[in-house]
Scaffold this motif. Sequence first.
Motif, PDB file in Angstrom:
ATOM      1  N   GLU A   1       0.986  -1.249  -0.077  1.00  0.00           N
ATOM      2  CA  GLU A   1       0.008  -0.172  -0.115  1.00  0.00           C
ATOM      3  C   GLU A   1       0.703   1.279  -0.081  1.00  0.00           C
ATOM      4  N   PHE A   2       0.231   2.259  -0.608  1.00  0.00           N
ATOM      5  CA  PHE A   2       1.194   3.605  -0.978  1.00  0.00           C
ATOM      6  C   PHE A   2       1.623   4.433   0.403  1.00  0.00           C
ATOM      7  N   ASN A   3       0.911   3.946   1.359  1.00  0.00           N
ATOM      8  CA  ASN A   3       1.173   4.730   2.753  1.00  0.00           C
ATOM      9  C   ASN A   3       2.060   4.006   3.435  1.00  0.00           C
ATOM     10  N   LEU A   4       2.367   2.871   3.196  1.00  0.00           N
ATOM     11  CA  LEU A   4       3.259   1.821   3.981  1.00  0.00           C
ATOM     12  C   LEU A   4       4.545   1.756   3.403  1.00  0.00           C
TER      13      LEU A   4
ATOM     14  N   PHE B   1     -15.649   6.800  -2.630  1.00  0.00           N
ATOM     15  CA  PHE B   1     -14.615   6.244  -2.094  1.00  0.00           C
ATOM     16  C   PHE B   1     -13.032   6.734  -2.671  1.00  0.00           C
ATOM     17  N   CYS B   2     -12.072   6.861  -1.967  1.00  0.00           N
ATOM     18  CA  CYS B   2     -10.964   7.532  -2.444  1.00  0.00           C
ATOM     19  C   CYS B   2     -10.488   6.890  -3.989  1.00  0.00           C
ATOM     20  N   SER B   3     -10.164   7.807  -4.663  1.00  0.00           N
ATOM     21  CA  SER B   3     -10.060   7.411  -6.176  1.00  0.00           C
ATOM     22  C   SER B   3      -8.616   6.678  -6.302  1.00  0.00           C
TER      23      SER B   3
ATOM     24  N   HIS C   1      -3.607   2.972   8.572  1.00  0.00           N
ATOM     25  CA  HIS C   1      -3.585   4.246   8.298  1.00  0.00           C
ATOM     26  C   HIS C   1      -3.811   4.519   6.800  1.00  0.00           C
ATOM     27  N   PRO C   2      -3.970   5.724   6.367  1.00  0.00           N
ATOM     28  CA  PRO C   2      -4.385   6.783   7.280  1.00  0.00           C
ATOM     29  C   PRO C   2      -6.040   6.848   7.095  1.00  0.00           C
ATOM     30  N   CYS C   3      -6.748   6.062   6.700  1.00  0.00           N
ATOM     31  CA  CYS C   3      -8.099   6.376   6.621  1.00  0.00           C
ATOM     32  C   CYS C   3      -8.735   5.058   6.187  1.00  0.00           C
ATOM     33  N   ASP C   4     -10.151   4.981   6.500  1.00  0.00           N
ATOM     34  CA  ASP C   4     -10.978   4.010   6.036  1.00  0.00           C
ATOM     35  C   ASP C   4     -10.807   3.536   4.577  1.00  0.00           C
ATOM     36  N   SER C   5     -10.683   4.513   3.598  1.00  0.00           N
ATOM     37  CA  SER C   5     -10.757   4.164   2.068  1.00  0.00           C
ATOM     38  C   SER C   5      -9.681   3.081   2.153  1.00  0.00           C
ATOM     39  N   VAL C   6      -8.508   3.351   2.679  1.00  0.00           N
ATOM     40  CA  VAL C   6      -7.351   2.383   2.346  1.00  0.00           C
ATOM     41  C   VAL C   6      -7.485   1.145   3.128  1.00  0.00           C
ATOM     42  N   VAL C   7      -8.115   1.060   4.404  1.00  0.00           N
ATOM     43  CA  VAL C   7      -8.307  -0.190   4.959  1.00  0.00           C
ATOM     44  C   VAL C   7      -9.461  -0.978   4.173  1.00  0.00           C
TER      45      VAL C   7
ATOM     46  N   ASP D   1      -2.956  20.112   1.596  1.00  0.00           N
ATOM     47  CA  ASP D   1      -3.733  18.864   1.485  1.00  0.00           C
ATOM     48  C   ASP D   1      -3.113  18.198   0.270  1.00  0.00           C
ATOM     49  N   ILE D   2      -3.550  16.964  -0.085  1.00  0.00           N
ATOM     50  CA  ILE D   2      -2.827  16.234  -1.103  1.00  0.00           C
ATOM     51  C   ILE D   2      -3.015  17.058  -2.578  1.00  0.00           C
ATOM     52  N   PRO D   3      -2.020  17.044  -3.387  1.00  0.00           N
ATOM     53  CA  PRO D   3      -2.161  18.067  -4.478  1.00  0.00           C
ATOM     54  C   PRO D   3      -3.142  17.285  -5.593  1.00  0.00           C
TER      55      PRO D   3
ATOM     56  N   ALA E   1       4.040  11.495   4.795  1.00  0.00           N
ATOM     57  CA  ALA E   1       2.796  12.186   4.710  1.00  0.00           C
ATOM     58  C   ALA E   1       1.652  11.369   4.774  1.00  0.00           C
ATOM     59  N   MET E   2       0.534  12.112   4.960  1.00  0.00           N
ATOM     60  CA  MET E   2      -0.872  11.394   5.211  1.00  0.00           C
ATOM     61  C   MET E   2      -1.096  10.498   6.191  1.00  0.00           C
ATOM     62  N   ALA E   3       0.174   9.691   6.631  1.00  0.00           N
ATOM     63  CA  ALA E   3       0.006   8.737   7.792  1.00  0.00           C
ATOM     64  C   ALA E   3       0.181   9.964   9.170  1.00  0.00           C
TER      65      ALA E   3
ATOM     66  N   GLN F   1      -0.320  13.244   9.452  1.00  0.00           N
ATOM     67  CA  GLN F   1      -1.429  14.227   9.848  1.00  0.00           C
ATOM     68  C   GLN F   1      -2.645  13.581   9.772  1.00  0.00           C
ATOM     69  N   LEU F   2      -2.998  12.555   9.105  1.00  0.00           N
ATOM     70  CA  LEU F   2      -4.432  12.004   9.324  1.00  0.00           C
ATOM     71  C   LEU F   2      -4.626  10.801  10.130  1.00  0.00           C
ATOM     72  N   ARG F   3      -3.828  10.101  10.734  1.00  0.00           N
ATOM     73  CA  ARG F   3      -4.330   8.702  11.275  1.00  0.00           C
ATOM     74  C   ARG F   3      -4.739   8.947  12.767  1.00  0.00           C
TER      75      ARG F   3
ATOM     76  N   ARG G   1      -9.419  19.333  -0.671  1.00  0.00           N
ATOM     77  CA  ARG G   1     -10.933  18.633  -0.463  1.00  0.00           C
ATOM     78  C   ARG G   1     -11.122  17.578  -1.441  1.00  0.00           C
ATOM     79  N   HIS G   2      -9.966  16.726  -1.330  1.00  0.00           N
ATOM     80  CA  HIS G   2     -10.204  15.593  -2.219  1.00  0.00           C
ATOM     81  C   HIS G   2     -11.462  14.840  -1.792  1.00  0.00           C
ATOM     82  N   GLN G   3     -12.274  14.361  -2.621  1.00  0.00           N
ATOM     83  CA  GLN G   3     -13.696  14.025  -2.101  1.00  0.00           C
ATOM     84  C   GLN G   3     -13.792  12.473  -1.316  1.00  0.00           C
ATOM     85  N   GLY G   4     -12.260  11.705  -1.441  1.00  0.00           N
ATOM     86  CA  GLY G   4     -12.214  10.518  -0.820  1.00  0.00           C
ATOM     87  C   GLY G   4     -11.533  10.777   0.767  1.00  0.00           C
ATOM     88  N   CYS G   5     -11.167  12.165   1.119  1.00  0.00           N
ATOM     89  CA  CYS G   5     -10.625  12.385   2.252  1.00  0.00           C
ATOM     90  C   CYS G   5     -11.716  12.715   3.133  1.00  0.00           C
ATOM     91  N   LYS G   6     -12.391  11.932   3.732  1.00  0.00           N
ATOM     92  CA  LYS G   6     -13.610  12.437   4.684  1.00  0.00           C
ATOM     93  C   LYS G   6     -12.874  13.025   6.093  1.00  0.00           C
TER      94      LYS G   6
END
Length: 463
Positions: free
Chosen positions: A102-105, A151-153, A178-184, A321-323, A374-376, A378-380, A406-411
Amino acid sequence: MGEKPLKKLQVWKYQRRRLRLLIFLLRFPRLVYVLTRLLRFVMPGRETRSNSARRHSFSMIGGGLVRPADLKAMRYVYLDYLEYMDDLLYAEKGTWPVVWSEFNLSNEILRVLDVVMYVPESMAIMGHNMGTHTTVKIIEAAEREGLPTEFCSAGKAAIGAYLTHQAPKPDLLISSSHPCDSVVSSYQTLEYLTKAPLFSVDTPYWDDDGSVDYYADNLLELIGFLEDNTGLKVNWEDLAQVCDNINKTNALLQEYTEMARAVPSPCNLTCLLLGWQHSIAAHGTENGLKFAQMICENAKARLAKGKGFIKKQKIRVIWWDIPIGFHFLEPWLNRRFGAVTVADFMGRVNTSMIDLSSRETMIRDLARTHLNIAMARQLRGPAEFFTEELKRILEEYSGDCMIFTRHQGCKGGWAMGKLIRDVCQKADLPVLFLSTDSFDPRFASEQEIKREITGFFQNNGLA
Ligand code: SF4
């Protein structure tokens, strides 16, 4: 859809061809610089299906604004990308086990095992090099199988790549909570679809020593999972070497990040984001270290002369936020407004060193670096992880405004809207909340986003 389906691994084969050409050309960085300077005059301002791939790739190499010394450094990253693509295309032969990570790991452990590593979300980032419509097609394949729009794209692209045969068949999957439910949930879907065993590192909510130790224990379990399922053994000396490279690379990129505080900023986001992307595909390589050394030296030289990365810097942007991933906006911001992103959410490196003196210290500090990417980072955990870092940046980076994707997947990001607005209000900083999907232009197109940013700059007297 009336469109031809993608051939097996077509996206990666296409990209590998293009990358080889780019790497060859970058042997002559001055020539590439001149070519890209000229190309900007003929590069269409609006995306169409036929120019999408060209426009995207052009923006990703800096849109004619990156000078030869930095282009030369970028070549080292592309060399590692090429190896990544070679490996995943060669994986079809079945010589090595294939592990999806996974890209955050952070994946340094995989680098010291004889496995092919594939990062499923890399499709969301790199697929656009074959045209934005290609990534959309892949995302749509996931949506047709029940993945919702919300869902995160990045996750949908990961799943869609499997469904459209753009990913090597996995033997194992590794992920994190981490960092979000979309990934899990995307990894639960991938496990279900591929039938490959999944190990998910359980990420703690907090940052204290107990949390770090908990994560370190998880990393040891991850090593056990990988060794048991591949029959391979982690080479600890090699891991120490990779961690040493990570220490040196991170220290340099951290310095680079800090140099952007200067006015004018000698740094550029093209390089910083490339560093982040590189860490996803090949953390801790010699090439990554050379890249970091070179861009740092180049920025220091500009800083010593009081020069900015671009000459006329009028607006200092904090992009917290993410680019936007389907079209890199920085060259347009630079050229159209003299706007430079001086602090950004993903490229910014802010982490601790790994103590290499023993296996225990190495794993403990690797855990720290994982929790700090990054992401982990700030967001976990609690919203304060996000807002406190933002406050520090607002104090230190002399920003003129803040932009939030405000990426739509990042709740989590959507939920923090009020907190973020208040932090910016207190700092007397205008803030733009976009409404986008970072990897999917169907939500808001490049032109719509550009219109919003233009209006925001004008309404706040910045342009
Ligand atoms: S934090 Fe946001 S961008 Fe990152 S994986 Fe989750 S939804 Fe996607």
